[in-house]
Enzyme design. Structure first.
Site, PDB file in Angstrom:
ATOM      1  N   PHE A   1       0.858  -1.187   0.000  1.00 23.97           N
ATOM      2  CA  PHE A   1       0.000   0.000   0.000  1.00 23.97           C
ATOM      3  C   PHE A   1       0.891   1.234   0.000  1.00 23.97           C
ATOM      4  CE2 PHE A   1      -2.488   3.488   1.673  1.00 23.97           C
ATOM      5  CZ  PHE A   1      -3.651   3.375   0.934  1.00 23.97           C
TER       6      PHE A   1
ATOM      7  N   ASP B   1       9.479   2.588   1.327  1.00 21.73           N
ATOM      8  CA  ASP B   1       8.321   3.316   1.850  1.00 21.73           C
ATOM      9  C   ASP B   1       8.235   3.070   3.353  1.00 21.73           C
ATOM     10  OD1 ASP B   1       5.876   4.223   2.689  1.00 21.73           O
ATOM     11  OD2 ASP B   1       4.728   3.384   1.017  1.00 21.73           O
TER      12      ASP B   1
ATOM     13  N   LYS C   1       3.017   9.746   8.504  1.00 20.09           N
ATOM     14  CA  LYS C   1       2.371   9.213   9.717  1.00 20.09           C
ATOM     15  C   LYS C   1       2.960   9.722  11.032  1.00 20.09           C
ATOM     16  CE  LYS C   1       0.069   5.136   7.792  1.00 20.09           C
ATOM     17  NZ  LYS C   1      -1.340   5.342   8.082  1.00 20.09           N
TER      18      LYS C   1
END
Ligand SMILES: Cc1ncc(COP(=O)(O)O)c(C=O)c1O
Length: 397
Positions: free
Chosen positions: A127, A214, A243
């Protein structure tokens, strides 16, 4: 009827306050937060030092423009580069934007080498975000469906499969980079073989590709190191972050090292809000708090304690498959879809999440202590037991 677009199937609940590892609703009910805004609330809800940093900054300067120097942005870039060994940083507002920057870097890198259709290897079950480029990179048909045509320039391989990458290397001369999560987050907390990242590093070096990790979910202490790849002792060429970096303030960053760090020049990329003084003040405070309160060490030790106890309590149950975890990034795989556990846990004052249909995901604040782990276990264990036994679960609280 709300006028908010229905992009989420929302729980029928809104919170009014946050305190450390707890969220509080309008009726004053407290919830233990093992989701942390999906791995965002790194230092706990409304940490006084973070709140003060945001407030102080809001009273002096919120936003100027990247047309000017932004001192706090330069300071944050210095801090992140010192922690990671990377050379420089581009700032944006989210994980998908950080990945967009990485994808653009890879394409610039390819064109510079004379490759007209630069191709990025991505993995199944990954993702990377919801923008057109990042949903194309994402290894989930569910995320992509309805948004065709997808972008060109991606080649997909299974996750944790080095041979598949070697095969692409031998057959596709357009490859310029590989974009991969050190541990899959949304895909179900899959931890690759010990050597995976080291082997990818070697393949990238042999072929002149950029290794782009990532770290949007694995970064900023989540796995018990500052960055997930630090367990492997390698360095990426490009590292998107977001995040936990802002502790709840929207900020993303794309770090780069070596040749990748020199590709963007004025006019090639940008962001109106990216790295503004307010967001950078928050991120700097988050880094300070993580260091002062030794939250990375805590993530490693609290995670190990929680995982040990979960194993003790769950591993003999019929229907339990596996626990996969690093630090406070924990997935409990069951043999059946278990989305209903989310609502049942909420009723009992516990916030969890289920990803990939059958994996209970725990990504609590990095300040989650042993006492919070015990509280979590007292609710979650009977819930999972009852669920797997096919009977309504009782709360032990
Ligand atoms: C690994 C990874 N990359 C990228 C993203 C996208 O981040 P954002 O929702 O901030 O765009 C996520 C979000 O879950 C993620 O887990």
């Amino acid at each position: 009827m709300s006028h908010v677009m229905s992009t989420y199937a929302r729980q029928p609940l809104a919170f009014t306050r946050g305190e450390g590892v707890f969220l509080i609703d309008a009726d004053g009910k407290r919830y233990l937060d093992a989701l942390a805004g999906v791995a965002v609330i790194s230092v706990g809800h409304c940490h006084p030092k973070l709140a003060k940093a945001i407030s102080d900054q809001a009273h002096s300067l919120i936003h100027t423009s990247n047309i000017f120097h932004i001192t706090l942005q330069e300071k944050l870039a210095d801090r992140l580069c010192a922690l990671s060994g990377m050379d420089n940083a581009f700032f944006c507002n989210s994980g998908c934007e950080a990945n967009e920057a990485a994808i653009k870097l890879a394409r610039l890198y390819g064109h510079k080498k004379g490759i007209d259709v630069p191709t990025i290897i991505v993995t199944e079950g990954s993702f990377h975000g919801r923008t057109m480029a990042t949903l194309t990179a994402t290894g989930s048909r569910k995320v992509q469906a309805g948004f065709e045509p997808l972008l060109a320039g991606f080649a997909r391989v299974p996750y944790d499969d080095v041979e598949a990458v070697r095969h692409v290397a031998a057959n596709n001369k357009n490859v310029v980079a590989m974009l991969v999560e050190p541990i899959t987050g949304e895909g179900g907390i899959h931890i690759p073989a010990e050597n995976y990242l080291r082997e990818l590093r070697a393949i990238c070096d042999q072929n002149g590709w950029l290794l782009m990790l990532d770290e949007v979910q694995t970064g900023i202490g989540r796995t018990g190191k500052w960055f997930g790849h630090q367990h492997s002792g390698i360095l990426p060429d490009v590292m998107p972050l977001a995040k936990g970096l802002g502790g709840g303030m929207p900020i993303g960053a794309c770090l780069a090292a070596g040749p990748a760090a020199k590709l963007f020049e004025p006019g090639k990329h940008g962001s109106t809000f990216g790295g503004n003084p307010l967001a950078c003040a928050a991120a700097l405070a988050v880094l300070d708090i993580i260091e002062e309160e030794r939250l990375i060490e805590n993530a490693a030790s609290a995670g190990a304690y929680l995982v040990g106890r979960l194993h003790d309590e769950l591993s003999s149950l019929q229907g339990f498959v596996q626990i996969r975890a690093k630090g406070l990034m924990i997935g409990i795989e069951l043999d059946r879809n278990c989305g209903e556990l989310v609502g049942q846990a909420l009723e009992r004052g516990l916030i969890i999440n289920v990803t990939a249909d059958n994996v209970v995901r725990l990504v609590p604040p990095l300040s989650f202590g042993v006492e919070h782990a015990d509280l979590l276990l007292s609710t979650l264990v009977p819930l999972i037991r009852g669920f797997l036994a096919g009977t309504p679960a009782r709360s032990a609280a």
